[in-house]
Design a protein around this motif. Structure first.
Motif, mmCIF file in Angstrom:
data_model
loop_
_atom_site.group_PDB
_atom_site.id
_atom_site.type_symbol
_atom_site.label_atom_id
_atom_site.label_comp_id
_atom_site.label_asym_id
_atom_site.label_seq_id
_atom_site.Cartn_x
_atom_site.Cartn_y
_atom_site.Cartn_z
ATOM 1 N N ALA A 109 0.857 -1.076 -0.172
ATOM 2 C CA ALA A 109 -0.043 0.140 0.124
ATOM 3 C C ALA A 109 0.916 1.257 -0.007
ATOM 4 C CB ALA A 109 -0.861 -0.073 1.286
ATOM 5 N N ASP A 110 0.357 2.169 -0.742
ATOM 6 C CA ASP A 110 0.822 3.669 -0.758
ATOM 7 C C ASP A 110 0.123 4.405 0.509
ATOM 8 O OD1 ASP A 110 2.676 3.396 -3.231
ATOM 9 O OD2 ASP A 110 0.879 3.739 -4.243
ATOM 10 N N PHE A 111 -0.995 3.927 0.722
ATOM 11 C CA PHE A 111 -1.709 4.801 1.742
ATOM 12 C C PHE A 111 -2.752 3.748 2.195
ATOM 13 C CE2 PHE A 111 -4.256 8.973 1.955
ATOM 14 C CZ PHE A 111 -5.172 8.630 2.695
ATOM 15 N N HIS A 160 5.524 13.426 -0.663
ATOM 16 C CA HIS A 160 6.454 14.527 -1.164
ATOM 17 C C HIS A 160 6.016 14.658 -2.832
ATOM 18 C CE1 HIS A 160 9.054 15.610 2.220
ATOM 19 N NE2 HIS A 160 9.136 14.348 2.364
ATOM 20 N N LYS A 161 5.656 13.710 -3.375
ATOM 21 C CA LYS A 161 4.961 13.798 -4.695
ATOM 22 C C LYS A 161 3.654 14.325 -4.874
ATOM 23 C CE LYS A 161 4.123 10.854 -8.961
ATOM 24 N NZ LYS A 161 4.045 9.601 -9.237
ATOM 25 N N ARG A 162 2.832 14.173 -4.109
ATOM 26 C CA ARG A 162 1.610 14.900 -3.861
ATOM 27 C C ARG A 162 1.541 16.234 -3.608
ATOM 28 N NH1 ARG A 162 -2.768 11.200 -5.763
ATOM 29 N NH2 ARG A 162 -1.653 10.109 -7.173
ATOM 30 N N GLY A 163 2.380 16.518 -2.464
ATOM 31 C CA GLY A 163 2.309 17.903 -1.984
ATOM 32 C C GLY A 163 1.878 17.801 -0.462
ATOM 33 N N LEU A 164 2.368 18.709 0.369
ATOM 34 C CA LEU A 164 2.032 18.827 1.890
ATOM 35 C C LEU A 164 0.682 19.641 2.152
ATOM 36 C CD1 LEU A 164 4.915 18.399 1.814
ATOM 37 C CD2 LEU A 164 5.444 19.372 3.873
ATOM 38 N N TYR A 165 0.348 19.911 3.034
ATOM 39 C CA TYR A 165 -0.820 20.499 3.591
ATOM 40 C C TYR A 165 -0.779 21.869 3.134
ATOM 41 C CZ TYR A 165 -1.822 16.370 6.591
ATOM 42 O OH TYR A 165 -1.721 15.244 7.063
ATOM 43 N N ASN A 166 -1.986 22.400 2.696
ATOM 44 C CA ASN A 166 -2.189 23.639 2.154
ATOM 45 C C ASN A 166 -2.457 24.667 3.372
ATOM 46 O OD1 ASN A 166 -3.004 26.222 1.117
ATOM 47 N ND2 ASN A 166 -4.239 25.271 -0.324
ATOM 48 N N SER A 175 -8.802 17.680 4.769
ATOM 49 C CA SER A 175 -9.603 17.288 3.746
ATOM 50 C C SER A 175 -9.318 17.564 2.448
ATOM 51 C CB SER A 175 -10.963 17.788 3.670
ATOM 52 O OG SER A 175 -11.599 17.368 5.308
ATOM 53 N N ASP A 176 -8.481 18.649 2.131
ATOM 54 C CA ASP A 176 -7.765 18.971 0.912
ATOM 55 C C ASP A 176 -6.777 18.030 0.480
ATOM 56 O OD1 ASP A 176 -7.131 21.050 -1.273
ATOM 57 O OD2 ASP A 176 -5.217 21.066 -0.138
ATOM 58 N N LEU A 177 -5.920 17.745 1.575
ATOM 59 C CA LEU A 177 -4.823 16.733 1.242
ATOM 60 C C LEU A 177 -5.461 15.253 0.897
ATOM 61 C CD1 LEU A 177 -1.464 16.152 2.864
ATOM 62 C CD2 LEU A 177 -3.130 14.219 2.966
ATOM 63 N N LEU A 178 -6.447 14.836 1.637
ATOM 64 C CA LEU A 178 -7.040 13.570 1.106
ATOM 65 C C LEU A 178 -7.626 13.481 -0.110
ATOM 66 C CD1 LEU A 178 -8.543 12.622 4.831
ATOM 67 C CD2 LEU A 178 -6.503 11.818 3.803
ATOM 68 N N PHE A 179 -8.438 14.765 -0.488
ATOM 69 C CA PHE A 179 -8.937 14.584 -1.794
ATOM 70 C C PHE A 179 -8.050 14.637 -2.924
ATOM 71 C CE2 PHE A 179 -13.168 16.389 -0.076
ATOM 72 C CZ PHE A 179 -13.856 15.421 -0.970
ATOM 73 N N ARG A 180 -6.819 15.480 -2.618
ATOM 74 C CA ARG A 180 -5.726 15.743 -3.672
ATOM 75 C C ARG A 180 -5.179 14.069 -3.883
ATOM 76 N NH1 ARG A 180 -1.381 18.129 -1.717
ATOM 77 N NH2 ARG A 180 -2.288 19.111 0.152
ATOM 78 N N TYR A 181 -5.191 13.459 -2.846
ATOM 79 C CA TYR A 181 -4.349 12.199 -2.956
ATOM 80 C C TYR A 181 -5.400 11.056 -3.402
ATOM 81 C CZ TYR A 181 -0.468 13.653 0.077
ATOM 82 O OH TYR A 181 0.646 14.222 0.290
ATOM 83 N N LEU A 182 -6.818 11.174 -3.014
ATOM 84 C CA LEU A 182 -7.722 10.096 -3.454
ATOM 85 C C LEU A 182 -8.467 10.159 -4.569
ATOM 86 C CD1 LEU A 182 -8.701 9.295 0.297
ATOM 87 C CD2 LEU A 182 -6.755 7.894 -1.038
ATOM 88 N N GLY A 184 -7.788 10.700 -7.612
ATOM 89 C CA GLY A 184 -7.303 10.348 -8.866
ATOM 90 C C GLY A 184 -7.321 8.854 -9.118
ATOM 91 N N GLY A 185 -7.350 8.044 -8.098
ATOM 92 C CA GLY A 185 -7.727 6.629 -8.009
ATOM 93 C C GLY A 185 -6.252 5.985 -8.432
ATOM 94 N N ASP A 186 -4.968 6.617 -8.408
ATOM 95 C CA ASP A 186 -4.077 6.136 -9.147
ATOM 96 C C ASP A 186 -2.895 5.702 -7.987
ATOM 97 O OD1 ASP A 186 -3.589 8.596 -8.433
ATOM 98 O OD2 ASP A 186 -2.426 9.594 -10.107
ATOM 99 N N ILE A 187 -3.079 5.337 -6.759
ATOM 100 C CA ILE A 187 -2.261 5.152 -5.946
ATOM 101 C C ILE A 187 -2.824 4.090 -5.014
ATOM 102 C CG2 ILE A 187 -1.047 7.260 -5.361
ATOM 103 C CD1 ILE A 187 -2.708 7.586 -2.981
ATOM 104 N N THR A 188 -2.101 3.023 -4.393
ATOM 105 C CA THR A 188 -2.535 1.921 -3.896
ATOM 106 C C THR A 188 -3.172 2.100 -2.418
ATOM 107 O OG1 THR A 188 -1.160 0.473 -5.016
ATOM 108 C CG2 THR A 188 -2.042 -0.709 -3.373
#
Length: 252
Positions: A109-111, A160-166, A175-182, A184-188
Motif C-alpha cells: 500500500a501507498d496509503f 513529497h510527490k503529491r504535496g504537503l498540507y495547504n 480534507s484538501d490533502l485527502l482529496f488531492r491524494y484519493l 485520482g485513483g492512481d495510488i494503492t
C-alpha cells in the motif's frame, strides 16, 4: 519499515502525556517520533521534556497553526511511512503500528487508513462517534466521503510527490490533502478494518465556535477540486450519520 509519527501541539498540558505514552508504548519499535510545539505557555513542554530521551526530535518555535507545524514535521521525517498522532488523541491499543506495518508490507500500500472512535473528552471510555472507514472507492470520494484523517498512514515518497498540507486552510487542510491524494485513483489505497485511534471530541473541527469557518473552508476546498461545494458538503455530513448510530448501539 520505519514509521514516522508526528505530533503537533500548542497548550495541550492536559492531554499531551497520553498522546506521547500511546506512541512510546507501541510494540513496534522502528518508530521515529517527532513533536512540533508552537511555543506552549501552559506547561506542555515540561511534560514533553520528561520524555526527551525517548523522542526522536522535538521542536518548539512559533508557527502559524497546526498545519504549518505538521508540514515542519513531514519535512524532517525520515521514515518510509508517515502518520499523525494529534495531541488530544491516543492509539486504540499498543499493537496498532505493528498491524499497520504488517498490512502495508502485505499489500504494498501507498496509503492505508482504518477505523477510529471519537470519545468524550472527560470520559474516554464513552464513545460519541464510531467511525468505520469502509471500502475506498473514487465515486465515494467525489460524493464527500473521506477516511478519518488520523487513521491515515502514507508513504513518504507519495507525500513529497503529491504535496504537503495547504497552509491557507486553518481547518480544511486535511480534507484538501485527502482529496488531492484519493480523487485520482492512481495510488494503492488499502483499508485496515481495525480501530487505530481514539479521538477526544472538542478539537479544531468539532468546536462549535468553528462551525461557520469550517463550512466556508470546506466550500472553498470542494470548489477547488471541481466539485459542487454545497452538495458535496451536505453529502459529507450524510456520511457521518451512521457513525453516531453505531456509537449509540455500542453503548447499549
Amino acid at each position: 519499515m520505519k514509521v514516522s509519527i508526528i505530533t503537533s501541539c500548542y497548550n495541550r498540558v492536559k492531554t499531551i502525556r497520553g498522546a506521547i505514552e500511546s506512541v512510546l508504548s507501541q510494540d513496534y519499535k522502528d518508530i521515529e517520533y517527532i513533536i512540533v510545539d508552537g511555543v506552549s505557555e501552559d506547561g506542555t513542554m515540561d511534560i514533553v521534556n520528561e520524555y526527551r530521551n525517548q523522542i526522536t526530535r522535538i521542536i518548539s518555535e512559533p508557527d502559524r497553526g497546526m498545519y504549518e507545524a505538521i508540514n515542519k514535521g513531514i519535512r524532517m521525517a525520515q521514515g518510509d511511512v508517515i502518520g499523525l498522532m494529534h495531541s488530544d488523541d491516543f492509539f486504540y491499543d499498543n499493537h496498532v503500528v505493528s498491524r499497520i506495518v504488517e498490512k502495508m508490507k502485505e499489500t504494498g500500500a501507498d496509503f492505508l487508513y482504518g477505523n477510529g472512535l471519537f470519545v468524550d473528552s472527560g470520559d474516554t471510555e464513552k464513545v460519541v462517534r464510531n467511525w468505520i472507514g469502509g471500502s475506498y472507492r473514487t465515486w465515494k470520494v467525489r460524493h464527500g466521503w473521506l477516511p478519518l484523517h488520523p487513521t491515515c498512514y502514507i508513504r513518504r515518497e507519495v507525500i513529497h510527490k503529491r504535496g504537503l498540507y495547504n497552509e491557507t486552510y486553518k481547518i480544511a487542510a486535511d480534507s484538501d490533502l485527502l482529496f488531492r491524494y484519493l480523487l485520482g485513483g492512481d495510488i494503492t489505497v488499502v483499508y485496515l478494518d481495525e480501530y487505530i485511534v481514539r479521538m477526544r471530541m472538542g478539537g479544531m473541527s468539532t468546536d462549535r465556535a468553528r462551525r461557520k469557518h469550517m463550512w466556508n473552508e470546506d466550500v472553498r476546498m470542494y470548489r477547488s477540486h471541481g466539485l459542487n461545494p454545497v452538495i458535496t458538503k451536505l453529502e459529507k455530513m450524510a456520511w457521518k450519520v451512521p457513525q453516531f448510530v453505531r456509537a449509540r448501539l455500542k453503548m447499549i
